[in-house]
Motif scaffolding. Structure first.
Motif, PDB file in Angstrom:
ATOM      1  N   ASP A  24       0.844  -1.410  -0.051  1.00 44.16           N
ATOM      2  CA  ASP A  24       0.173  -0.031   0.086  1.00 44.16           C
ATOM      3  C   ASP A  24       0.772   1.175  -0.119  1.00 44.16           C
ATOM      4  N   ARG A  25       0.197   2.223  -0.505  1.00 41.43           N
ATOM      5  CA  ARG A  25       1.041   3.400  -0.672  1.00 41.43           C
ATOM      6  C   ARG A  25       0.266   4.461   0.296  1.00 41.43           C
ATOM      7  N   PHE A  26       1.248   5.370   0.740  1.00 39.89           N
ATOM      8  CA  PHE A  26       0.903   6.251   1.879  1.00 39.89           C
ATOM      9  C   PHE A  26       0.105   7.430   0.909  1.00 39.89           C
ATOM     10  N   THR A  27      -1.147   8.065   1.502  1.00 36.08           N
ATOM     11  CA  THR A  27      -1.867   8.965   0.834  1.00 36.08           C
ATOM     12  C   THR A  27      -1.904   9.943   1.605  1.00 36.08           C
ATOM     13  N   VAL A  28      -1.876  11.385   1.232  1.00 34.77           N
ATOM     14  CA  VAL A  28      -2.063  12.743   2.232  1.00 34.77           C
ATOM     15  C   VAL A  28      -2.469  13.637   1.200  1.00 34.77           C
ATOM     16  N   VAL A  29      -3.683  14.638   1.889  1.00 34.40           N
ATOM     17  CA  VAL A  29      -4.288  15.568   0.906  1.00 34.40           C
ATOM     18  C   VAL A  29      -4.569  15.044  -0.221  1.00 34.40           C
ATOM     19  N   SER A  30      -5.314  14.116  -0.359  1.00 32.94           N
ATOM     20  CA  SER A  30      -5.951  13.345  -1.508  1.00 32.94           C
ATOM     21  C   SER A  30      -4.905  12.917  -2.464  1.00 32.94           C
ATOM     22  N   ARG A  31      -3.635  12.811  -2.100  1.00 30.08           N
ATOM     23  CA  ARG A  31      -2.614  12.268  -3.149  1.00 30.08           C
ATOM     24  C   ARG A  31      -1.892  10.942  -2.662  1.00 30.08           C
ATOM     25  N   GLU A  32      -1.774  10.185  -3.668  1.00 29.52           N
ATOM     26  CA  GLU A  32      -1.313   8.742  -3.399  1.00 29.52           C
ATOM     27  C   GLU A  32       0.079   9.068  -3.799  1.00 29.52           C
ATOM     28  N   THR A  33       1.070   8.654  -2.708  1.00 30.62           N
ATOM     29  CA  THR A  33       2.531   9.068  -3.010  1.00 30.62           C
ATOM     30  C   THR A  33       3.229   7.558  -3.292  1.00 30.62           C
ATOM     31  N   GLY A  34       4.436   7.692  -3.709  1.00 32.02           N
ATOM     32  CA  GLY A  34       5.185   6.512  -4.050  1.00 32.02           C
ATOM     33  C   GLY A  34       5.923   5.687  -2.842  1.00 32.02           C
ATOM     34  N   CYS A  35       5.441   5.968  -1.674  1.00 29.42           N
ATOM     35  CA  CYS A  35       5.747   5.744  -0.292  1.00 29.42           C
ATOM     36  C   CYS A  35       5.216   4.649   0.464  1.00 29.42           C
ATOM     37  N   HIS A  36       5.848   3.278   0.950  1.00 31.30           N
ATOM     38  CA  HIS A  36       5.084   2.502   1.647  1.00 31.30           C
ATOM     39  C   HIS A  36       5.652   2.540   2.966  1.00 31.30           C
ATOM     40  N   ILE A  37       4.932   2.785   4.025  1.00 25.18           N
ATOM     41  CA  ILE A  37       5.516   2.858   5.500  1.00 25.18           C
ATOM     42  C   ILE A  37       5.335   1.532   6.005  1.00 25.18           C
ATOM     43  N   TYR A  38       6.297   1.061   6.235  1.00 23.55           N
ATOM     44  CA  TYR A  38       6.825  -0.341   6.529  1.00 23.55           C
ATOM     45  C   TYR A  38       6.578  -0.621   8.113  1.00 23.55           C
ATOM     46  N   GLU A  39       6.995   0.353   8.809  1.00 29.20           N
ATOM     47  CA  GLU A  39       6.913   0.329  10.342  1.00 29.20           C
ATOM     48  C   GLU A  39       6.500   1.778  10.926  1.00 29.20           C
ATOM     49  N   GLY A  40       5.673   1.843  11.793  1.00 29.03           N
ATOM     50  CA  GLY A  40       5.693   3.172  12.638  1.00 29.03           C
ATOM     51  C   GLY A  40       4.241   3.975  12.190  1.00 29.03           C
ATOM     52  N   ASP A  41       3.787   4.449  12.998  1.00 26.95           N
ATOM     53  CA  ASP A  41       2.766   5.346  12.804  1.00 26.95           C
ATOM     54  C   ASP A  41       2.685   6.818  13.419  1.00 26.95           C
ATOM     55  N   GLY A  42       3.950   6.920  14.013  1.00 27.79           N
ATOM     56  CA  GLY A  42       4.063   8.307  14.531  1.00 27.79           C
ATOM     57  C   GLY A  42       3.643   8.461  15.886  1.00 27.79           C
ATOM     58  N   THR A  43       2.874   7.534  16.436  1.00 26.00           N
ATOM     59  CA  THR A  43       2.249   7.844  17.969  1.00 26.00           C
ATOM     60  C   THR A  43       3.346   7.518  19.051  1.00 26.00           C
ATOM     61  N   ARG A  44       4.520   6.781  18.650  1.00 24.44           N
ATOM     62  CA  ARG A  44       5.466   6.409  19.754  1.00 24.44           C
ATOM     63  C   ARG A  44       6.679   6.075  18.834  1.00 24.44           C
ATOM     64  N   PRO A  45       7.910   6.620  19.545  1.00 21.98           N
ATOM     65  CA  PRO A  45       9.147   6.362  18.744  1.00 21.98           C
ATOM     66  C   PRO A  45       9.497   5.040  18.906  1.00 21.98           C
ATOM     67  N   ILE A  46      10.556   4.414  18.145  1.00 24.79           N
ATOM     68  CA  ILE A  46      11.512   3.294  17.996  1.00 24.79           C
ATOM     69  C   ILE A  46      12.679   3.726  18.840  1.00 24.79           C
ATOM     70  N   LEU A  47      12.814   2.916  20.003  1.00 23.94           N
ATOM     71  CA  LEU A  47      13.939   3.387  20.907  1.00 23.94           C
ATOM     72  C   LEU A  47      15.303   2.998  20.415  1.00 23.94           C
ATOM     73  N   GLU A  48      16.264   3.882  20.510  1.00 24.42           N
ATOM     74  CA  GLU A  48      17.462   3.382  19.747  1.00 24.42           C
ATOM     75  C   GLU A  48      18.095   1.971  20.137  1.00 24.42           C
ATOM     76  N   GLU A  49      17.735   1.716  21.316  1.00 30.00           N
ATOM     77  CA  GLU A  49      18.469   0.417  21.780  1.00 30.00           C
ATOM     78  C   GLU A  49      17.727  -0.938  21.057  1.00 30.00           C
ATOM     79  N   ASN A  50      16.352  -0.613  20.395  1.00 29.96           N
ATOM     80  CA  ASN A  50      15.457  -1.543  19.827  1.00 29.96           C
ATOM     81  C   ASN A  50      15.960  -1.619  18.338  1.00 29.96           C
ATOM     82  N   VAL A  51      16.756  -0.861  17.891  1.00 31.06           N
ATOM     83  CA  VAL A  51      17.255  -1.105  16.525  1.00 31.06           C
ATOM     84  C   VAL A  51      18.653  -1.703  16.373  1.00 31.06           C
TER      85      VAL A  51
END
Length: 330
Positions: A4-31
């Motif tokens: 699936d492709r990320f869509t914003v302001v009625s535009r479909e982009t060429g980007c697939h968000i593989y992980e993350g929704d912005g609500t919480r960060p991915i901790l440095e020690e978990n990468v």
């Protein structure tokens, strides 16, 4: 498999968000970045394409003409996401091996080129199967992308890539700062693991003159895949509490390590309506595929933090988006 492709302001982009929704960060020690010092191997035909690119760039260099210089980078073998048992927070394992810039050009410039079997690289490796699982030699680029907010005046920074920068994103609005993982800069000499957070800090220093002594609130928000150009990316939000537009612009007049990479900067109030309005008001084809997704995740994270960590604050960004769409009849 179609991602699936990320869509914003009625535009479909060429980007697939593989992980993350912005609500919480991915901790440095978990990468967990794992590096295997073994060079990618092309199929014979694709290897011939690479030899042609290398020979042409060396020929131009010998004649004193503009050319692309080679540098050591990484190929992505795989990206694996799991969750911790109790808190179910993200744990990301990134496996890398050796590649260089000419390897990247070999595939990125030739995704639509037909092979002897009659199929393009895009058809064979990205459309007829899951692009996330493409072979490592197709993944010779991993970019760290940062959305910057100035703390003193509350603005989001948009950077436009220079027309002199090679690649599909030249002259396009992009992240505030971005760097591709490079072995010379990002592989620690003391055998410590590669740090994506360190790469983000390098990007801020080299492209925006943000120094190690500057206060910095840096969070990793997710990972994405540019489906148009087949490039992996990490998405960061960086808040600079003590800096503002005036201070940064003054610094840039005094010299920036990679000043040539951008030819225009815009500072926009960092509230969702203003940022999404700026995205909507710029021509769709003037955006790099994953920049809108990066800034959207940064808006979500900012809203969540302002609401004391409540993940439902993401809907404040959605509401602002609907207002932008209605105001512009998008």
């Amino acid at each position: 498999m179609n991602r699936d492709r990320f869509t914003v302001v009625s535009r479909e982009t060429g980007c697939h968000i593989y992980e993350g929704d912005g609500t919480r960060p991915i901790l440095e020690e978990n990468v967990r970045v794992k590096y295997r010092p073994q060079r990618v191997e092309f199929p014979v035909e694709i290897g011939d394409w690479r030899h042609t690119i290398e020979a042409e760039e060396l020929r131009k260099a010998a004649r004193g003409l503009p050319h692309r210089w080679n540098n050591d980078r990484f190929a992505v073998e795989r990206v694996v996401v799991t969750r911790t048992h109790l808190e179910e927070v993200s744990v990301v394992s990134l496996s890398l091996q050796d590649a260089d810039y000419y390897d990247f050009l070999t595939t990125s410039l030739n995704l639509g080129r037909r092979q002897e079997n009659g199929r393009t690289l895009r058809e064979q490796y990205l459309e007829s199967q899951d692009p996330v699982h493409a072979p490592a030699w197709m993944n010779c680029s991993f970019g760290v992308n940062v959305a910057v907010e100035t703390g003193k005046d509350g603005k989001m920074l948009f950077s436009r890539r220079s027309s002199h920068v090679a690649g599909p994103n030249s002259s396009r609005w992009n992240s505030s700062a971005n760097e591709g993982l490079a072995r010379m800069h990002d592989l620690p000499a003391d055998a410590r693991p590669i740090s994506l957070h360190a790469v983000a800090r390098r990007a801020l220093h080299e492209e925006l003159a943000v120094h190690a002594t500057d206060a910095l609130d840096l969070e990793l928000l997710g990972f994405g895949l540019d489906l148009d150009n087949h490039q992996w990316a990490a998405f960061f939000r960086a808040v600079l509490p003590d800096l503002d537009e005036e201070t940064l612009r003054l610094r840039w007049t005094r010299g920036v390590a990679d000043k040539w990479e951008h030819d225009r900067f815009e500072f926009v109030p960092a509230d969702p309506a203003s940022v999404l309005g700026f995205i909507a008001d710029q021509p769709e084809d003037r955006w790099s595929p994953c920049a809108p997704a990066l800034f959207y995740l940064a808006l979500v994270r900012g809203a969540v933090r302002r609401e004391g960590g409540d993940p439902a604050a993401r809907f404040l960004v959605e509401r602002a988006e609907q207002e932008v769409i209605a105001a512009r009849n998008l």
